[in-house]
Design a protein around this motif. Structure first.
Motif, PDB file in Angstrom:
ATOM      1  N   SER A 106       0.838  -1.201   0.000  1.00  0.00           N
ATOM      2  CA  SER A 106       0.000   0.000   0.000  1.00  0.00           C
ATOM      3  C   SER A 106       0.875   1.255   0.000  1.00  0.00           C
ATOM      4  CB  SER A 106      -0.894   0.001   1.247  1.00  0.00           C
ATOM      5  OG  SER A 106      -1.214   1.304   1.651  1.00  0.00           O
ATOM      6  N   ASN A 107       0.636   2.143  -0.953  1.00  0.00           N
ATOM      7  CA  ASN A 107       1.382   3.402  -1.004  1.00  0.00           C
ATOM      8  C   ASN A 107       1.216   4.207   0.271  1.00  0.00           C
ATOM      9  OD1 ASN A 107       2.907   3.777  -3.435  1.00  0.00           O
ATOM     10  ND2 ASN A 107       0.992   3.852  -4.567  1.00  0.00           N
ATOM     11  N   THR A 108      -0.023   4.296   0.751  1.00  0.00           N
ATOM     12  CA  THR A 108      -0.293   5.127   1.920  1.00  0.00           C
ATOM     13  C   THR A 108       0.443   4.607   3.145  1.00  0.00           C
ATOM     14  OG1 THR A 108      -2.487   5.598   1.019  1.00  0.00           O
ATOM     15  CG2 THR A 108      -2.101   6.184   3.321  1.00  0.00           C
ATOM     16  N   HIS A 109       0.380   3.303   3.376  1.00  0.00           N
ATOM     17  CA  HIS A 109       1.084   2.741   4.534  1.00  0.00           C
ATOM     18  C   HIS A 109       2.589   2.880   4.375  1.00  0.00           C
ATOM     19  CE1 HIS A 109       2.897  -0.448   7.067  1.00  0.00           C
ATOM     20  NE2 HIS A 109       2.028   0.034   7.943  1.00  0.00           N
ATOM     21  N   ASN A 110       3.090   2.707   3.161  1.00  0.00           N
ATOM     22  CA  ASN A 110       4.524   2.838   2.940  1.00  0.00           C
ATOM     23  C   ASN A 110       5.001   4.258   3.245  1.00  0.00           C
ATOM     24  OD1 ASN A 110       6.641   0.940   1.992  1.00  0.00           O
ATOM     25  ND2 ASN A 110       7.105   2.597   0.563  1.00  0.00           N
ATOM     26  N   THR A 118       5.472   3.093  -2.613  1.00  0.00           N
ATOM     27  CA  THR A 118       5.932   1.722  -2.845  1.00  0.00           C
ATOM     28  C   THR A 118       6.922   1.675  -3.997  1.00  0.00           C
ATOM     29  OG1 THR A 118       3.812   0.866  -2.050  1.00  0.00           O
ATOM     30  CG2 THR A 118       5.182  -0.633  -3.339  1.00  0.00           C
ATOM     31  N   GLU A 119       6.654   2.399  -5.070  1.00  0.00           N
ATOM     32  CA  GLU A 119       7.541   2.428  -6.222  1.00  0.00           C
ATOM     33  C   GLU A 119       8.915   2.985  -5.843  1.00  0.00           C
ATOM     34  OE1 GLU A 119       8.508   1.254  -9.856  1.00  0.00           O
ATOM     35  OE2 GLU A 119       6.475   1.041  -9.039  1.00  0.00           O
ATOM     36  N   SER A 121      10.271   2.815  -2.878  1.00  0.00           N
ATOM     37  CA  SER A 121      10.940   1.785  -2.081  1.00  0.00           C
ATOM     38  C   SER A 121      11.500   0.676  -2.956  1.00  0.00           C
ATOM     39  CB  SER A 121       9.965   1.192  -1.056  1.00  0.00           C
ATOM     40  OG  SER A 121       9.794   2.058   0.041  1.00  0.00           O
ATOM     41  N   LEU A 122      10.775   0.318  -4.002  1.00  0.00           N
ATOM     42  CA  LEU A 122      11.271  -0.694  -4.926  1.00  0.00           C
ATOM     43  C   LEU A 122      12.533  -0.208  -5.643  1.00  0.00           C
ATOM     44  CD1 LEU A 122       7.923  -2.005  -6.450  1.00  0.00           C
ATOM     45  CD2 LEU A 122       9.525  -3.326  -5.049  1.00  0.00           C
ATOM     46  N   ASN A 123      12.547   1.070  -5.979  1.00  0.00           N
ATOM     47  CA  ASN A 123      13.742   1.641  -6.600  1.00  0.00           C
ATOM     48  C   ASN A 123      14.911   1.679  -5.618  1.00  0.00           C
ATOM     49  OD1 ASN A 123      12.592   2.069  -9.142  1.00  0.00           O
ATOM     50  ND2 ASN A 123      11.777   4.067  -8.554  1.00  0.00           N
ATOM     51  N   SER A 124      14.615   2.044  -4.363  1.00  0.00           N
ATOM     52  CA  SER A 124      15.648   2.058  -3.329  1.00  0.00           C
ATOM     53  C   SER A 124      16.216   0.660  -3.098  1.00  0.00           C
ATOM     54  CB  SER A 124      15.081   2.595  -2.013  1.00  0.00           C
ATOM     55  OG  SER A 124      14.621   3.915  -2.139  1.00  0.00           O
ATOM     56  N   PHE A 125      15.342  -0.324  -3.268  1.00  0.00           N
ATOM     57  CA  PHE A 125      15.741  -1.701  -2.999  1.00  0.00           C
ATOM     58  C   PHE A 125      16.858  -2.163  -3.931  1.00  0.00           C
ATOM     59  CE2 PHE A 125      15.192  -6.323  -3.628  1.00  0.00           C
ATOM     60  CZ  PHE A 125      15.499  -6.727  -2.343  1.00  0.00           C
ATOM     61  N   LYS A 126      16.902  -1.614  -5.134  1.00  0.00           N
ATOM     62  CA  LYS A 126      17.958  -1.987  -6.074  1.00  0.00           C
ATOM     63  C   LYS A 126      19.339  -1.723  -5.473  1.00  0.00           C
ATOM     64  CE  LYS A 126      15.058  -0.702 -10.039  1.00  0.00           C
ATOM     65  NZ  LYS A 126      14.909   0.234 -11.184  1.00  0.00           N
ATOM     66  N   VAL A 127      19.459  -0.588  -4.790  1.00  0.00           N
ATOM     67  CA  VAL A 127      20.735  -0.217  -4.178  1.00  0.00           C
ATOM     68  C   VAL A 127      21.049  -1.146  -3.007  1.00  0.00           C
ATOM     69  CG1 VAL A 127      22.031   1.649  -3.075  1.00  0.00           C
ATOM     70  CG2 VAL A 127      20.391   2.177  -4.888  1.00  0.00           C
ATOM     71  N   LEU A 128      20.029  -1.440  -2.202  1.00  0.00           N
ATOM     72  CA  LEU A 128      20.229  -2.339  -1.063  1.00  0.00           C
ATOM     73  C   LEU A 128      20.634  -3.726  -1.531  1.00  0.00           C
ATOM     74  CD1 LEU A 128      18.303  -0.057   0.282  1.00  0.00           C
ATOM     75  CD2 LEU A 128      17.766  -1.856   1.913  1.00  0.00           C
ATOM     76  N   SER A 129      19.979  -4.213  -2.573  1.00  0.00           N
ATOM     77  CA  SER A 129      20.291  -5.541  -3.092  1.00  0.00           C
ATOM     78  C   SER A 129      21.735  -5.610  -3.584  1.00  0.00           C
ATOM     79  CB  SER A 129      19.328  -5.887  -4.229  1.00  0.00           C
ATOM     80  OG  SER A 129      19.663  -7.119  -4.812  1.00  0.00           O
ATOM     81  N   ILE A 160       0.075  -7.270  -5.705  1.00  0.00           N
ATOM     82  CA  ILE A 160       1.066  -8.079  -4.986  1.00  0.00           C
ATOM     83  C   ILE A 160       1.929  -8.847  -5.977  1.00  0.00           C
ATOM     84  CG2 ILE A 160       1.417  -9.898  -3.273  1.00  0.00           C
ATOM     85  CD1 ILE A 160       0.137  -7.349  -2.160  1.00  0.00           C
ATOM     86  N   MET A 161       1.306  -9.428  -6.991  1.00  0.00           N
ATOM     87  CA  MET A 161       2.054 -10.201  -7.976  1.00  0.00           C
ATOM     88  C   MET A 161       3.057  -9.321  -8.728  1.00  0.00           C
ATOM     89  SD  MET A 161       0.880 -13.200  -7.382  1.00  0.00           S
ATOM     90  CE  MET A 161       1.352 -14.275  -8.743  1.00  0.00           C
ATOM     91  N   ARG A 162       2.666  -8.094  -9.055  1.00  0.00           N
ATOM     92  CA  ARG A 162       3.587  -7.185  -9.756  1.00  0.00           C
ATOM     93  C   ARG A 162       4.773  -6.813  -8.871  1.00  0.00           C
ATOM     94  NH1 ARG A 162      -1.255  -4.663 -11.422  1.00  0.00           N
ATOM     95  NH2 ARG A 162      -0.921  -2.970  -9.914  1.00  0.00           N
ATOM     96  N   ILE A 163       4.506  -6.583  -7.585  1.00  0.00           N
ATOM     97  CA  ILE A 163       5.589  -6.260  -6.649  1.00  0.00           C
ATOM     98  C   ILE A 163       6.568  -7.435  -6.541  1.00  0.00           C
ATOM     99  CG2 ILE A 163       6.122  -5.847  -4.204  1.00  0.00           C
ATOM    100  CD1 ILE A 163       3.501  -4.183  -4.105  1.00  0.00           C
ATOM    101  N   LEU A 164       6.029  -8.643  -6.441  1.00  0.00           N
ATOM    102  CA  LEU A 164       6.889  -9.819  -6.349  1.00  0.00           C
ATOM    103  C   LEU A 164       7.716  -9.995  -7.621  1.00  0.00           C
ATOM    104  CD1 LEU A 164       4.583 -12.455  -4.598  1.00  0.00           C
ATOM    105  CD2 LEU A 164       6.177 -10.828  -3.570  1.00  0.00           C
ATOM    106  N   ASP A 165       7.094  -9.752  -8.766  1.00  0.00           N
ATOM    107  CA  ASP A 165       7.831  -9.818 -10.035  1.00  0.00           C
ATOM    108  C   ASP A 165       9.059  -8.919 -10.007  1.00  0.00           C
ATOM    109  OD1 ASP A 165       6.956 -11.621 -11.992  1.00  0.00           O
ATOM    110  OD2 ASP A 165       5.165 -10.446 -12.383  1.00  0.00           O
ATOM    111  N   THR A 166       8.877  -7.708  -9.483  1.00  0.00           N
ATOM    112  CA  THR A 166       9.981  -6.744  -9.413  1.00  0.00           C
ATOM    113  C   THR A 166      11.040  -7.184  -8.412  1.00  0.00           C
ATOM    114  OG1 THR A 166       8.477  -4.933 -10.001  1.00  0.00           O
ATOM    115  CG2 THR A 166      10.576  -4.326  -8.981  1.00  0.00           C
ATOM    116  N   LEU A 167      10.607  -7.620  -7.230  1.00  0.00           N
ATOM    117  CA  LEU A 167      11.555  -8.033  -6.200  1.00  0.00           C
ATOM    118  C   LEU A 167      12.395  -9.226  -6.655  1.00  0.00           C
ATOM    119  CD1 LEU A 167       9.310  -7.767  -3.006  1.00  0.00           C
ATOM    120  CD2 LEU A 167      11.267  -6.310  -3.580  1.00  0.00           C
ATOM    121  N   LEU A 168      11.774 -10.139  -7.368  1.00  0.00           N
ATOM    122  CA  LEU A 168      12.465 -11.370  -7.744  1.00  0.00           C
ATOM    123  C   LEU A 168      13.478 -11.187  -8.863  1.00  0.00           C
ATOM    124  CD1 LEU A 168       9.468 -13.786  -7.301  1.00  0.00           C
ATOM    125  CD2 LEU A 168      11.627 -13.877  -6.054  1.00  0.00           C
TER     126      LEU A 168
END
Length: 307
Positions: A106-110, A118-119, A121-129, A160-168
């Protein structure tokens, strides 16, 4: 029922469990609980988080606490939550080998939790990974509000499926789907986890349920029906997210272990020692805990017939 034969319990009491408590446990008090959990043969413990102490003061002594337990790394997985690259760098500096990154579906909770969409955070995750890979750190991800958001309501399964696609696309060990405020129901859990388990058969998924509305244990059974074998839980049933209204009550570790073992599902955990840990935690916090088995005892307990 089509259940798995064995389940891994990922203990979050020392992190998620304590972060809503008004009393801040000292390092010594945390060590008392940890040593009992260790004796209970828990194999995975999320011991703390590297976050700003003003935001979550209960985690301010995480570094010192880790210094007291890191010698146990050979016999169990010790995992720290990290909200961003700075937290990951701090964890690495202290010698932590396994970390868990959290973002919300959820964007609001994030935005409430980490002040990003959320988007973002997904971009930030690239650096963490990349950092985790370069430094040989094990990286897990928890997707909060996977089963609903207290601000937005229903989170579409397709999201959820799209987020998992990106994370994986990245080098990660495990993804945990979190019911952050106890909104999930068993039918919903089965449908989402079954789709995920079928789509990515060779990847490791877990679930994190709250018992806020009394559905946590039923949701675990639904996840097991779909083939999920890893579940977060918190000693005594304490905890919740400080950035989500009504997010109290993780599923209770001793209650989950009791249920599974009574059903013939192996956990390899010493329930008596878990109950002892729950009693100790109750005494340290100074109030009753939500868990039931620590109060009622095991169902195998026999009582004398009254005269």
């Amino acid at each position: 029922m089509k259940l798995v034969n064995e389940v891994t319990i990922y203990e979050v009491g020392l992190r998620d469990g304590l972060q809503l408590e008004s009393k801040v446990l000292t390092v010594s008090e945390k060590l008392d609980i940890f040593n009992l959990l260790r004796k209970a043969k828990l194999s995975e413990i999320e011991f703390g988080s590297f976050v700003h102490p003003k935001l979550v003061p209960q985690m301010a002594n995480t570094s010192d606490f880790y210094c007291g337990i890191k010698q146990c790394e050979a016999e169990m997985k010790l995992v720290a939550l990290v909200p961003n690259l700075k937290g990951l760098e701090m964890a690495k500096e202290k010698g932590v080998r396994s970390v868990n990154y959290v973002l919300s579906a959820s964007n609001t909770h994030n935005q409430q939790n980490v002040r990003q969409t959320t988007e973002e955070s997904l971009n930030s995750f690239k650096v963490l990974s990349q950092f985790a890979t370069e430094n040989d750190l094990t990286l897990n991800v928890t997707v909060a509000t996977s089963f609903g958001c207290p601000f937005e309501g229903t989170v579409p399964q397709s999201r959820i499926m799209r987020i998992l696609d990106t994370l994986l696309l990245h080098n990660i060990k495990r993804i945990t789907l979190a019911d952050t405020t106890g909104m999930a129901n068993p039918k919903q859990v089965y449908e989402l986890t079954k789709e995920i388990a079928d789509e990515w058969r060779n990847f490791e998924f877990g679930c994190h349920f709250h018992n806020t509305r009394g559905m946590g244990m039923a949701n675990i059974l639904a996840g097991m029906e779909a083939g999920i074998t890893i579940y977060d839980s918190s000693i005594g049933g304490i905890g919740g997210c400080p950035f989500a209204p009504g997010a109290t009550g993780n599923v209770c570790t001793e209650d989950v272990v009791h249920m599974l073992e009574e059903m013939g599902v192996r956990t390899s955990i010493d329930l008596d020692m878990l109950i002892a840990a729950s009693h100790k935690l109750r005494d340290l916090l100074g109030h009753d805990l939500p868990g039931q088995v620590a109060k009622a005892g095991k169902s195998s307990r026999k009582y004398p017939v009254p005269n």
